[in-house]
Design a protein around this motif. Sequence first.
Motif, PDB file in Angstrom:
ATOM      1  N   HIS A 247       0.853  -1.180   0.000  1.00  0.00           N
ATOM      2  CA  HIS A 247       0.000   0.000   0.000  1.00  0.00           C
ATOM      3  C   HIS A 247       0.896   1.240   0.000  1.00  0.00           C
ATOM      4  CE1 HIS A 247      -3.098  -2.862   0.889  1.00  0.00           C
ATOM      5  NE2 HIS A 247      -2.565  -3.170   2.049  1.00  0.00           N
ATOM      6  N   ASN A 248       0.499   2.244  -0.739  1.00  0.00           N
ATOM      7  CA  ASN A 248       1.313   3.454  -0.767  1.00  0.00           C
ATOM      8  C   ASN A 248       1.449   4.020   0.645  1.00  0.00           C
ATOM      9  OD1 ASN A 248       2.039   6.348  -1.104  1.00  0.00           O
ATOM     10  ND2 ASN A 248       1.909   5.815  -3.252  1.00  0.00           N
ATOM     11  N   PRO A 249       2.668   4.282   1.093  1.00  0.00           N
ATOM     12  CA  PRO A 249       2.861   4.745   2.472  1.00  0.00           C
ATOM     13  C   PRO A 249       2.353   6.156   2.726  1.00  0.00           C
ATOM     14  CG  PRO A 249       4.936   4.780   1.276  1.00  0.00           C
ATOM     15  CD  PRO A 249       3.950   4.097   0.384  1.00  0.00           C
ATOM     16  N   ASN A 250       1.914   6.861   1.696  1.00  0.00           N
ATOM     17  CA  ASN A 250       1.389   8.204   1.888  1.00  0.00           C
ATOM     18  C   ASN A 250      -0.088   8.217   2.262  1.00  0.00           C
ATOM     19  OD1 ASN A 250       3.691  10.098   1.147  1.00  0.00           O
ATOM     20  ND2 ASN A 250       3.685   8.707  -0.600  1.00  0.00           N
ATOM     21  N   TYR A 251      -0.743   7.052   2.251  1.00  0.00           N
ATOM     22  CA  TYR A 251      -2.110   6.961   2.767  1.00  0.00           C
ATOM     23  C   TYR A 251      -2.113   6.968   4.286  1.00  0.00           C
ATOM     24  CZ  TYR A 251      -3.434   4.950  -1.830  1.00  0.00           C
ATOM     25  OH  TYR A 251      -3.648   4.716  -3.158  1.00  0.00           O
ATOM     26  N   GLU A 252      -3.256   7.330   4.841  1.00  0.00           N
ATOM     27  CA  GLU A 252      -3.550   6.987   6.234  1.00  0.00           C
ATOM     28  C   GLU A 252      -4.362   5.685   6.155  1.00  0.00           C
ATOM     29  OE1 GLU A 252      -2.304   8.754   8.780  1.00  0.00           O
ATOM     30  OE2 GLU A 252      -1.395  10.160   7.351  1.00  0.00           O
ATOM     31  N   TYR A 253      -3.636   4.600   5.875  1.00  0.00           N
ATOM     32  CA  TYR A 253      -4.309   3.381   5.439  1.00  0.00           C
ATOM     33  C   TYR A 253      -5.148   2.743   6.539  1.00  0.00           C
ATOM     34  CZ  TYR A 253      -5.099  -0.418   2.183  1.00  0.00           C
ATOM     35  OH  TYR A 253      -5.694  -1.302   1.304  1.00  0.00           O
ATOM     36  N   ASP A 254      -4.765   2.974   7.783  1.00  0.00           N
ATOM     37  CA  ASP A 254      -5.553   2.382   8.878  1.00  0.00           C
ATOM     38  C   ASP A 254      -6.976   2.921   8.884  1.00  0.00           C
ATOM     39  OD1 ASP A 254      -4.210   4.885   9.699  1.00  0.00           O
ATOM     40  OD2 ASP A 254      -5.237   4.560  11.608  1.00  0.00           O
ATOM     41  N   LEU A 255      -7.144   4.208   8.567  1.00  0.00           N
ATOM     42  CA  LEU A 255      -8.476   4.812   8.548  1.00  0.00           C
ATOM     43  C   LEU A 255      -9.279   4.299   7.354  1.00  0.00           C
ATOM     44  CD1 LEU A 255      -7.553   8.496   9.479  1.00  0.00           C
ATOM     45  CD2 LEU A 255      -8.471   6.709  10.976  1.00  0.00           C
ATOM     46  N   TYR A 256      -8.625   4.142   6.234  1.00  0.00           N
ATOM     47  CA  TYR A 256      -9.307   3.601   5.047  1.00  0.00           C
ATOM     48  C   TYR A 256      -9.733   2.162   5.284  1.00  0.00           C
ATOM     49  CZ  TYR A 256      -9.650   1.361   0.459  1.00  0.00           C
ATOM     50  OH  TYR A 256     -10.061   0.605  -0.613  1.00  0.00           O
ATOM     51  N   GLN A 292      -7.480  -8.034  -1.032  1.00  0.00           N
ATOM     52  CA  GLN A 292      -6.902  -8.000   0.306  1.00  0.00           C
ATOM     53  C   GLN A 292      -7.271  -9.245   1.122  1.00  0.00           C
ATOM     54  OE1 GLN A 292      -7.971  -5.362   4.008  1.00  0.00           O
ATOM     55  NE2 GLN A 292      -6.762  -4.132   2.605  1.00  0.00           N
ATOM     56  N   ARG A 293      -8.462  -9.731   0.929  1.00  0.00           N
ATOM     57  CA  ARG A 293      -8.921 -10.902   1.684  1.00  0.00           C
ATOM     58  C   ARG A 293      -8.436 -12.208   1.072  1.00  0.00           C
ATOM     59  NH1 ARG A 293     -15.170 -11.994   1.130  1.00  0.00           N
ATOM     60  NH2 ARG A 293     -14.391 -12.694  -0.909  1.00  0.00           N
ATOM     61  N   ASP A 294      -8.362 -12.255  -0.258  1.00  0.00           N
ATOM     62  CA  ASP A 294      -8.200 -13.523  -0.955  1.00  0.00           C
ATOM     63  C   ASP A 294      -6.830 -13.741  -1.572  1.00  0.00           C
ATOM     64  OD1 ASP A 294     -10.890 -14.081  -0.395  1.00  0.00           O
ATOM     65  OD2 ASP A 294     -11.559 -13.014  -2.194  1.00  0.00           O
ATOM     66  N   ASP A 295      -5.893 -12.803  -1.388  1.00  0.00           N
ATOM     67  CA  ASP A 295      -4.602 -12.938  -2.060  1.00  0.00           C
ATOM     68  C   ASP A 295      -3.525 -12.271  -1.226  1.00  0.00           C
ATOM     69  OD1 ASP A 295      -2.893 -13.745  -4.098  1.00  0.00           O
ATOM     70  OD2 ASP A 295      -4.247 -13.041  -5.670  1.00  0.00           O
ATOM     71  N   GLU A 296      -2.273 -12.456  -1.648  1.00  0.00           N
ATOM     72  CA  GLU A 296      -1.139 -11.870  -0.940  1.00  0.00           C
ATOM     73  C   GLU A 296      -0.457 -10.769  -1.738  1.00  0.00           C
ATOM     74  OE1 GLU A 296       1.540 -14.956   0.145  1.00  0.00           O
ATOM     75  OE2 GLU A 296       0.141 -15.929   1.531  1.00  0.00           O
ATOM     76  N   ALA A 297      -0.519 -10.826  -3.053  1.00  0.00           N
ATOM     77  CA  ALA A 297       0.173  -9.845  -3.896  1.00  0.00           C
ATOM     78  C   ALA A 297      -0.437  -9.866  -5.284  1.00  0.00           C
ATOM     79  CB  ALA A 297       1.670 -10.159  -3.981  1.00  0.00           C
ATOM     80  N   GLY A 298      -0.112  -8.807  -6.073  1.00  0.00           N
ATOM     81  CA  GLY A 298      -0.493  -8.806  -7.470  1.00  0.00           C
ATOM     82  C   GLY A 298      -1.568  -7.815  -7.849  1.00  0.00           C
ATOM     83  N   TRP A 299      -2.295  -7.272  -6.857  1.00  0.00           N
ATOM     84  CA  TRP A 299      -3.332  -6.272  -7.164  1.00  0.00           C
ATOM     85  C   TRP A 299      -3.189  -5.171  -6.112  1.00  0.00           C
ATOM     86  CZ3 TRP A 299      -6.896  -6.858 -11.283  1.00  0.00           C
ATOM     87  CH2 TRP A 299      -7.824  -5.811 -11.401  1.00  0.00           C
ATOM     88  N   ASP A 300      -2.143  -4.386  -6.256  1.00  0.00           N
ATOM     89  CA  ASP A 300      -1.785  -3.403  -5.236  1.00  0.00           C
ATOM     90  C   ASP A 300      -2.445  -2.060  -5.500  1.00  0.00           C
ATOM     91  OD1 ASP A 300       0.337  -1.492  -6.717  1.00  0.00           O
ATOM     92  OD2 ASP A 300       0.558  -3.552  -7.414  1.00  0.00           O
TER      93      ASP A 300
END
Length: 791
Positions: A247-256, A292-300
């Motif tokens: 995930h791009n580190p410039n997000y506030e990803y926890d809130l999203y 996010q639920r069904d995979d580990e990588a490839g659709w970032d």
Amino acid sequence: MKKKQIAGILAVSLLTAVPFTTGFAEGPKWTNVNVIEEQDGSIFNSENYDFMKFSQIGTKLTEIQKQSNRVKVEVRGTSADGHPLYVVTIADPTTQGKFGKIQSLRKQMFKNPGKAQDWINNNPDFKVPIMINGSIHGTEFVGSDAVIQLIERFATQNDAETKKILENNILIFNVVQNPDGRVDATRFNGEGIDLNRDFITQSQPETKETVELIKEWNPMVFLDTHGYVKNYGPNLQGLIEPCTPPHNPNYEYDLYNKWALNQAKAMEASILGDKNYTSNLYKEMKGVYVPQRDDEAGWDDYPPIFTPMYAMYHGAYGHTLEAPTNDLDGVRWMYNAIMGALNYATENKQGMINDQIEMFKRGINFDHPFHEEGFFPNAYILPVNQNDPTVTAKAVNHLLNNDIEVTEATKAFTVDGKTYPKGTYLVQMDQAKAGLANTMLWDGEDISDDTPAMYDISAWSLPELWGFEAVETSSPVGVTAKQVNQVIVQGTVTGKGPYMIPNSSVKAIELVNNLLKQGVEVSRSESGDFYTAAPANKISAAVKESGLQIGSIASVPSDASVVSSLQVAILKDGGMGKVQSHSGTKLALKRLGFEVTEVTPVEVAEKGLDGFDVFVYSGTESLIATNLNAANKEFGFQSADQLTAFQGNVNSFVDNGGKYIAVGAGASRATKTLGLTDVVTNTAGSNSNGIVKVNYDGTGLTAGYDQDDLGFVYRPAWYTVTDNEEVAATLANSDDFFVAGHWRTNKLPAKGQAVIVKEDKKDVTLIGLEAGFRDHTDYLFRLLSNAIFEE
């Protein structure tokens, strides 16, 4: 699915198949004799159906508006090909006429977020904007068809679910985000740009319109309709984000992420709750692929080039929705997904809007609890080059156009031991949309070891790829500064001449080409700079428009030779692999001021290159392949004989003094196939891309660039066996030559190797760097003009 032949069948199908719609009225035929008939289907999709033609959509929206007092229909600009961009806003009648007030209240999120949070806690009847983007890829027809159905439902129906959603939300529909693609049945717009890769560059009118809508409303939820994804897992049909890492580190990803995953599950439940699908694919589906639920990588969601990812920087809970198929069941899937998102947002609006505001509060308070200390600088300092301020002016205006606050120092100041003059721009990072500011201005990072593969680009730094200076500082900047709303630069001519035009920017080369078109004599020295002895009054209007400061010099260098206005042809990729690979370079050449004509492989085979001075090949080597699959066959050769004719015509063009320029890995490999070079083109994987350190020779082909400089690679290419070529640039000969992006394998063999070469005995130049990538790499555009003007 077998294509239906009668529009009425579609109308009946929608009436019986989709809840709460009244069906499509048949619109007028496409009667404008100056417009090519709209396509019924697309070679990009293996299945097609009677989707609603773009020429019918305006009439349909007018009909709906006449039936409802909830609807506002607008045309918010035009596409690259001149088609209208329709926006429909739907709200209950009590809200109509109050949109400006609601938007103003939402602006409080940036000015006083705490007060905004208190207000919504005390006013539970507030309404939240939700934005639905229709079919940004022209051939993904189901998105806009579902949007039309939703518009009709929310305009005319009065069931409890509809009323509850409208009591809590304002719905903004960007009805067809890519009209050109829908009309032509192609993925991209009329300029050949994939609009869902344009949200950091914002080069296209359609993208700019969507950015304006996002800024205007700052929607709480943003849904982007796409297709087609099926069978990513056992009976998992379609795709709904959130994404896999990184995930791009410039997000506030926890809130999203606190809300986005559950909203995706709500959409999935809505899709599965419909038992009226017609095909077994849908009847037997067990769920939707949620990366996010069904995979580990490839659709970032790492690059901000995608529409929902860009919207996330404005606080939206952004989702890409990929329907499984291009048919009426696909329309149903999309309709149900959007309804699930709307119901979830309605039930959770209090918490979701609080956390949207919390994102802005973190920015304003410079408080980012889920980031390492020091990740965000205290400020960016943007000095202005007084001789050529055009690049910095573009950057500042771009930041302002994206809701990023910029100030201008009203006096000189010193930070970290360096003094900056009055007029220097500042981006203080204690602002609401700090994440967007940082993702545009930071240098980026090397994420090669973080994930095995990336979905698209992994580096895009505006300072490094647009060519302006942005100095990070962790120190406080305590200078008096004024707010900037827009930067307007006007060029000036001083002195009596002769005059030097520096080889300094896109605007400088555009000025040279404009003068040449006006009949002004211009010469170029080996240093790459340009000169004219024309009187000031003959060049002043063009210089004023350019924004450059042009002054007199004592004399023109003795090595300067006269240049002329040149006709440039670029090999057209009509859409191989669902991409027009030449389009970014084409737009770069146009922005540099060159007259550019697209020529297809078949046209070159049949007609040659008479009338052109320069031939540019930028894109896939498949353009000259003879074993193309059905989807690509239309864009390349129809027979092996055409390859032979193409090769003969291109070689004849070069033998007779024409300039040939290859850009990128594919074009470089094709150049050897054509017999124009004997260099070996080495390439890394197609998933590799990023910013690299480059040592440029600094004259001729690489005039205006330095020994310790930067470039951009996409499917990196480098050259070996270069005994018969001039080497004008190499990758830095150090293990850290890769600055930012994703290049997982085969990296070190490239260090120190050639990336720009020119044949000794013919005017053939190979540029391994992506000099015109998606109209984004402004700083590298002059490599193209250097190759064109270099003798």
